[in-house]
Every structure is written in structure tokens, then in C-alpha cells.
Write a protein that holds these residues in place. Structure first.
Motif, short mmCIF file in Angstrom:
data_model
loop_
_atom_site.label_atom_id
_atom_site.label_comp_id
_atom_site.label_asym_id
_atom_site.label_seq_id
_atom_site.Cartn_x
_atom_site.Cartn_y
_atom_site.Cartn_z
N UNK A 1 0.85 -1.19 0.00
CA UNK A 1 0.00 0.00 0.00
C UNK A 1 0.89 1.24 0.00
N UNK A 2 0.43 2.25 -0.73
CA UNK A 2 1.16 3.51 -0.81
C UNK A 2 0.30 4.62 -0.22
N UNK A 3 0.75 5.19 0.87
CA UNK A 3 0.07 6.32 1.49
C UNK A 3 1.15 7.32 1.87
N UNK A 4 1.18 7.78 3.11
CA UNK A 4 2.27 8.67 3.53
C UNK A 4 3.59 7.91 3.57
N UNK A 5 3.49 6.58 3.76
CA UNK A 5 4.64 5.68 3.69
C UNK A 5 4.23 4.47 2.85
N UNK A 6 5.20 3.63 2.54
CA UNK A 6 4.93 2.39 1.82
C UNK A 6 4.85 1.25 2.84
N UNK A 7 3.77 0.49 2.79
CA UNK A 7 3.60 -0.65 3.71
C UNK A 7 3.61 -1.92 2.89
N UNK A 8 4.31 -2.93 3.38
CA UNK A 8 4.47 -4.18 2.64
C UNK A 8 4.16 -5.37 3.55
N UNK A 9 3.41 -6.30 3.02
CA UNK A 9 3.12 -7.57 3.70
C UNK A 9 3.75 -8.68 2.89
N UNK A 10 4.51 -9.55 3.54
CA UNK A 10 5.19 -10.61 2.81
C UNK A 10 5.26 -11.88 3.66
N UNK A 11 5.50 -12.99 2.99
CA UNK A 11 5.59 -14.28 3.66
C UNK A 11 6.86 -14.98 3.22
N UNK A 12 7.42 -15.78 4.12
CA UNK A 12 8.62 -16.55 3.81
C UNK A 12 8.75 -17.69 4.80
N UNK A 13 9.60 -18.69 4.46
CA UNK A 13 9.79 -19.81 5.38
C UNK A 13 10.27 -19.32 6.75
N UNK A 14 9.75 -19.94 7.77
CA UNK A 14 10.08 -19.54 9.14
C UNK A 14 11.57 -19.58 9.40
N UNK A 15 12.26 -20.51 8.74
CA UNK A 15 13.71 -20.67 8.96
C UNK A 15 14.52 -19.47 8.47
#
Length: 209
Positions: free
Chosen positions: A159-173
């Protein structure tokens, strides 16, 4: 560490003239398990019972299909649990041989049939994934994206607003190492967010290219 199965495996037991045809296979959820049971019943119309158990988190289930309560589905489920399996279904088709086995005999028969099938099954490790979310100034967006690529993280929402917010996933390791790199490289300008709350709030936002 939880495991799944690479492919189905079968085993057949004959106990006092009754045939127990066991199959263990990867199944994602209850709906898929029920479709598989319907298929087995169509393939074995003369079978007395098609009992099954599914170990799949909140969709786990056990069904005795007419056998005395607790003598089939639940023991099969316990075998799957003992082997630390997830997303796996066990089914046993029983052709009645005319001799009753009693409750104890049935528990042993269904348990052994599934356990024997698992002996020939190839297990595969299930790598747990975690979600992380952060916000950064626009000037750091490109750097964060590069770090996510290097860590082979899956970018899920931006999302782009006053800042850029990012949601991501990756292996727990790999999550701890990436978190430390981002925190250090963010020079105090990277803010960690509640990933679950962020995902629910922005579930309709697809990542931008």
C-alpha cells in the motif's frame, strides 16, 4: 516438524477373513476428503465400511462409517498424529469376512492397516511459513523489495500512502535473518507492523509491480 506425503501409499490386511484395504494420501481439507470417500465407496460398492481419518489442522475429522464408535476413525487419526503428519488422509475399506473381531480387534486392525501403509509412504517435510509486515519511506521501498527477493520472500500486499507498507511471507527458517537485515538497513526508518491485522485490513490490495 510436520510432514505430508509425496504420494498415496496402500496396504492390505486380511484378518479372520475380513479384508482391510488401507490408503494414506495427501489431502488438503475435509471437502476433498469427503470427495475421496465418495470415490472409494463407488469403487467398492460391496464393502461393508469405508472408514477414514483426516489430520489437517482445524479441518481434522474421523469417521467410523458404521463400525462401533471409536474403533476405526479415531485410532486411524491417532496413527497419523503419531507420525506428525498434516494434510494427510487415511482411509480403510473393509470387506466383512463373516467373523466379528470385537472392539479391541477392530482397533488393532484399523491401526495396523494404516501403520503398515505408512511404512511404504514417502514423507516430505512441511516448511512453516510466517507473515511479516513493515512500513518504510518511499526512498527505501526499492531496497526492501530487493531484500525480499534475495530472501525469496513472497510479496503479498503493498500500500502507498504517507509511507509504503508491505506484507510478505517466507519460510520460518529465514524469517529471523531477514528481519534483522531489514531492521539494521532501515536505519531507524523501518517500522514493523502487526502482520495479521495488516492482512485483514488490506486483503484486497494486490502487490504492485
Amino acid at each position: 516438524m510436520p510432514f505430508s506425503l509425496a504420494q498415496p501409499a496402500q496396504h492390505e490386511l486380511v484378518i479372520k477373513k475380513s479384508r482391510f484395504i488401507a490408503c494414506v494420501e495427501p489431502v488438503a481439507g475435509r471437502e476433498a476428503a469427503q470427495r475421496r470417500v465418495a470415490q472409494l465407496k463407488a469403487e467398492h460398492p460391496d464393502a461393508a465400511h469405508v472408514c477414514w481419518a483426516l489430520l489437517a489442522g482445524g479441518q481434522s475429522a474421523a469417521n467410523d462409517d458404521g463400525e462401533p464408535g471409536g474403533t476405526a476413525g479415531r485410532p486411524m487419526l491417532e496413527v497419523l498424529r503419531h507420525h506428525d503428519l498434516q494434510g494427510v488422509m487415511a482411509s480403510v475399506v473393509r470387506y466383512f469376512g463373516g467373523v466379528k473381531l470385537g472392539a479391541g480387534g477392530l482397533v488393532r486392525a484399523y491401526t495396523d492397516a494404516v501403520a503398515q501403509a505408512l511404512l511404504t509412504a514417502k514423507k516430505i517435510a512441511l516448511i512453516q511459513t510466517v507473515q511479516l509486515a513493515c512500513s518504510v519511506p518511499y526512498a527505501l521501498e526499492g531496497w526492501v523489495r530487493r531484500e525480499l527477493d534475495l530472501a525469496q520472500a513472497q510479496l503479498q500486499t503493498v500500500t502507498h500512502a504517507s509511507v509504503v507498507s508491505l506484507l510478505f511471507a517466507l519460510p520460518e527458517t529465514r524469517a529471523v535473518a531477514l528481519s534483522e537485515r531489514l531492521s539494521e538497513g532501515g536505519r531507524g526508518q523501518l517500522l514493523w507492523l502487526d502482520a495479521k491485522e495488516f492482512a485483514e485490513t488490506h486483503r484486497d490490495n494486490a502487490p504492485h509491480a
